[in-house]
Design a protein around this motif. Sequence first.
Motif, PDB file in Angstrom:
ATOM      1  N   ARG A 406     -74.398  82.671-118.184  1.00 32.64           N
ATOM      2  CA  ARG A 406     -74.425  84.003-118.276  1.00 32.64           C
ATOM      3  C   ARG A 406     -73.100  84.875-118.111  1.00 32.64           C
ATOM      4  O   ARG A 406     -72.879  85.899-118.155  1.00 32.64           O
TER       5      ARG A 406
ATOM      6  N   TYR B  15     -80.761  86.370-104.868  1.00 37.78           N
ATOM      7  CA  TYR B  15     -79.448  86.778-105.267  1.00 37.78           C
ATOM      8  C   TYR B  15     -78.921  87.713-104.250  1.00 37.78           C
ATOM      9  O   TYR B  15     -79.610  88.557-103.728  1.00 37.78           O
ATOM     10  N   MET B  17     -76.621  90.909-104.250  1.00 36.62           N
ATOM     11  CA  MET B  17     -76.021  92.101-105.357  1.00 36.62           C
ATOM     12  C   MET B  17     -75.531  93.088-104.396  1.00 36.62           C
ATOM     13  O   MET B  17     -76.270  93.878-103.925  1.00 36.62           O
ATOM     14  N   VAL B  22     -81.871  90.206-103.654  1.00 35.74           N
ATOM     15  CA  VAL B  22     -82.926  90.122-104.509  1.00 35.74           C
ATOM     16  C   VAL B  22     -83.488  88.852-104.251  1.00 35.74           C
ATOM     17  O   VAL B  22     -83.068  87.833-104.473  1.00 35.74           O
ATOM     18  N   ALA B  24     -85.795  86.618-105.890  1.00 34.95           N
ATOM     19  CA  ALA B  24     -86.475  86.236-107.155  1.00 34.95           C
ATOM     20  C   ALA B  24     -87.651  85.455-106.954  1.00 34.95           C
ATOM     21  O   ALA B  24     -88.595  85.396-107.559  1.00 34.95           O
ATOM     22  N   THR B  43     -95.153  88.962-115.437  1.00 35.98           N
ATOM     23  CA  THR B  43     -94.528  89.986-115.875  1.00 35.98           C
ATOM     24  C   THR B  43     -93.070  89.770-115.826  1.00 35.98           C
ATOM     25  O   THR B  43     -92.416  88.949-115.285  1.00 35.98           O
ATOM     26  N   SER B  44     -92.355  90.707-116.419  1.00 37.58           N
ATOM     27  CA  SER B  44     -90.853  90.810-116.544  1.00 37.58           C
ATOM     28  C   SER B  44     -90.225  90.679-115.047  1.00 37.58           C
ATOM     29  O   SER B  44     -90.732  91.710-114.378  1.00 37.58           O
ATOM     30  N   GLY B  45     -89.430  89.961-114.717  1.00 41.64           N
ATOM     31  CA  GLY B  45     -88.798  90.034-113.334  1.00 41.64           C
ATOM     32  C   GLY B  45     -89.665  89.200-112.209  1.00 41.64           C
ATOM     33  O   GLY B  45     -89.148  89.593-111.033  1.00 41.64           O
ATOM     34  N   SER B  46     -90.496  88.555-112.811  1.00 44.31           N
ATOM     35  CA  SER B  46     -91.684  87.920-111.604  1.00 44.31           C
ATOM     36  C   SER B  46     -90.908  86.670-111.229  1.00 44.31           C
ATOM     37  O   SER B  46     -91.345  85.987-110.274  1.00 44.31           O
ATOM     38  N   GLY B  47     -89.715  86.369-111.777  1.00 45.42           N
ATOM     39  CA  GLY B  47     -89.202  84.979-111.341  1.00 45.42           C
ATOM     40  C   GLY B  47     -89.179  83.977-112.383  1.00 45.42           C
ATOM     41  O   GLY B  47     -89.044  82.841-111.892  1.00 45.42           O
ATOM     42  N   LYS B  48     -89.929  83.946-113.456  1.00 45.41           N
ATOM     43  CA  LYS B  48     -90.139  82.728-114.529  1.00 45.41           C
ATOM     44  C   LYS B  48     -88.956  82.039-114.574  1.00 45.41           C
ATOM     45  O   LYS B  48     -88.698  80.747-114.351  1.00 45.41           O
ATOM     46  N   SER B  49     -87.773  82.690-115.105  1.00 48.72           N
ATOM     47  CA  SER B  49     -86.593  82.148-115.633  1.00 48.72           C
ATOM     48  C   SER B  49     -86.097  81.543-114.431  1.00 48.72           C
ATOM     49  O   SER B  49     -85.360  80.433-114.444  1.00 48.72           O
ATOM     50  N   THR B  50     -85.861  82.223-113.223  1.00 48.39           N
ATOM     51  CA  THR B  50     -85.324  81.660-112.050  1.00 48.39           C
ATOM     52  C   THR B  50     -85.840  80.358-111.543  1.00 48.39           C
ATOM     53  O   THR B  50     -85.301  79.373-111.522  1.00 48.39           O
ATOM     54  N   GLU B 171     -89.251  80.974-122.851  1.00 43.91           N
ATOM     55  CA  GLU B 171     -89.417  81.726-123.956  1.00 43.91           C
ATOM     56  C   GLU B 171     -88.928  81.403-125.274  1.00 43.91           C
ATOM     57  O   GLU B 171     -88.120  81.790-126.022  1.00 43.91           O
TER      58      GLU B 171
END
Lengths: 409, 262
Positions: A406, B15, B17, B22, B24, B43-50, B171
């Motif tokens: 990133r 995280y 910031m 945050v 996640a 939903t977006s920001g729900s922590g999937k990628s994390t 994704e």
Amino acid sequence: MNIFTTFKLAIRALWRNKVRTLLTMLGIVFGIGAVIAMVAGGQGAQASVKEVFDSLGTNVLVLSGGAQRTAGASGGAGSRQSLTWEDVKALESGEISSIKWVAPTMSTRTQAASEEANWNTSVTGTTSVWFKIRNWEASRGATFDEDTGNSTAKIAVIGQTVATQLFANTNPIGQTLRINGQPFEVTGVLVTKGQGPRGDNDDTIIIPLKTYQQKMEKGLAKYLKGEVLLSMVEEGQAQRTIAQVTALLRDRHKLDGADEDDFRIRNPAEFAQAQKDSTERIATLLAIVAAVSLLIGGIGVMNIMLVSVIERTREIGIRMAVGAKPIDVMTQFLVESLVLASVGGLLGLALGYGAAQYMAGYFGWKFFFPMETAGIAFGVAGGVGVGFGLYPAIRAAQLDPITALRYES
Amino acid sequence: MPPTLIEMRGIQRTYVMGDNLVHALRGVDLDIDAGSSIAIMGTSGSGKSTMMNIMGCLDQPTKGTYKINGKNVSGMSKSELANIRGRMIGFVFQSFNLLSRTSALENVEMPLLYQGVSSRDRHKRAMAALAAVGLQDREDHHSSQLSGGQQQRVAIARALVGDAPIIMADEPTGALDTRTSYEVMGILQGLVAKGKTLIIVTHEADIAAYASRVITLRDGLIVEDRQQTPIDAAAALAKVTAEREVADLALAEKNKRAEKAS
Ligand SMILES: Nc1ncnc2c1ncn2[C@@H]1O[C@H](COP(=O)(O)OP(=O)(O)OP(=O)(O)O)[C@@H](O)[C@H]1O
Ligand SMILES: [Mg+2]
């Protein structure tokens, strides 16, 4: 990963980023090249100046007739005749204890000829001590001894340039050359001295002083139309000797307090020192310019490396994500930077070598390759290249892969 | 009963910031069996990628324990983690993450480089992986010379070339059109059929339909976990293809009639 694969990868990575590789390399090449050329030039100039003045012989004073400060229009030093042969005898008498040898010299430029060739050269009449003062020996035959030097023999000791011009490849010893139509037997050829402050040292013919007076001057004169070389017993006596000689000659010439000297005493060593000092200053200046160009080259390298940090950090992230260990990443970047720095460094050495040689040829300096400086320049430029090549790798290897992926600034 | 491959207990990821924290992930427990296919939704920001990054050992949890294949990951050195990533996991990113100015073949070979595979085997296996995603004739193409779908297939080839037991995809179809999405899903489903474990992050329900288990995240917590019968991507692709052929035929027919009329 074996080292062969690592090198192959490094070269491929460098090839992939041709522009970056080229720019980085240019910084290193010109940084190193400039340093070497500049320092080589400076040292070469110094070496040649030193050589020129070493050829004069050290510890020598040059005495000539004429006023100390002669106006330009009335002719150069020695134009007004004032030194007599009696003066020379007085100097030779041992009255001034710091004087070791006294060599009166008379010179002219004239035509010399062998059976084969003609050559315009300088002819000097002097005595045997002249060779001792100039510290100049014969490579063939012999210089004058005390007897021949004081004789009126028609013999000549010639410089290497004259030997080559008049006798080509044959042995000149025993052969005849003509000066102003008079035959002289060559009894010695001097060892080569190269360039001096008055041009080619080796372009000269030496004949006995008395022979010179008879054949070139056509008879004895009261005044000495030439210079007297005085050598001193020890170094560091120049000031005292000049004072003593001045006092002696003023007394002999009956000059009183207000009168100017009607002779000149030069100290070539002093002049040589001034020359040396100025070339040293030039060399220092060149070295500074070189250091600055190395610095600029280094900054250029850093810039390019830093600009590529973002791209490279992402690349490192990708590599780590598929299983590269920190050590793999560091090795890859180290090898890449090493290849870059050493190829650039070698090109820089070659450039510096070429430029130094060209300059030496162009200015007639001695060619001189400054090994130590080359090493330092190579080290600095290489160090900057490797350091800043490794920098993103060292930093990125500390990150989690996702952070590296990133990475934005 | 298949062995548990992934075991998460009380996983949190916070995280920092500036002055804010945050959260996640706020405490996730999850077991995943070997050989299963699981979709992570939310939903977006729900922590999937994390969560996916932690599972893939690309990121470290702030709190909690994560075991992969029975081994606790926390406290592992960076090179041990690199080893796990290289041997256990094939990762597919939403943004492909291929090396630029590098051929498809070299991109696919890359994971093998760090496992000490010989140059000949690297080439052979990378070619096989490219063939498996239908790109055998694109080996020399650089990323910039490939379409999005083709780039994603190169990324999938890179994920499966090491023969890792787990494929993780964040994704993978996010940047692709419907038809290409079905193609990519077909390839991934084929891997599950061969016994690999597939974990896929998506926010599209029709992509999640290809998995046998769907987990839903909200605000860093699992709020739903259900089993389902996956639909077949190959069949879906066939259906789309057939529909398109019908549409093409209809269009051709219409054009012909228009020509006659004039
Ligand atoms: N590096 C980071 N620094 C700070 N906050 C982060 C970072 N990465 C993620 N977050 C925050 O963590 C939360 C979860 O992010 P995550 O990327 O896991 O969401 P996501 O479910 O994958 O969303 P999307 O569907 O949009 O990809 C978000 O609120 C996000 O802002
Ligand atoms: Mg996401």
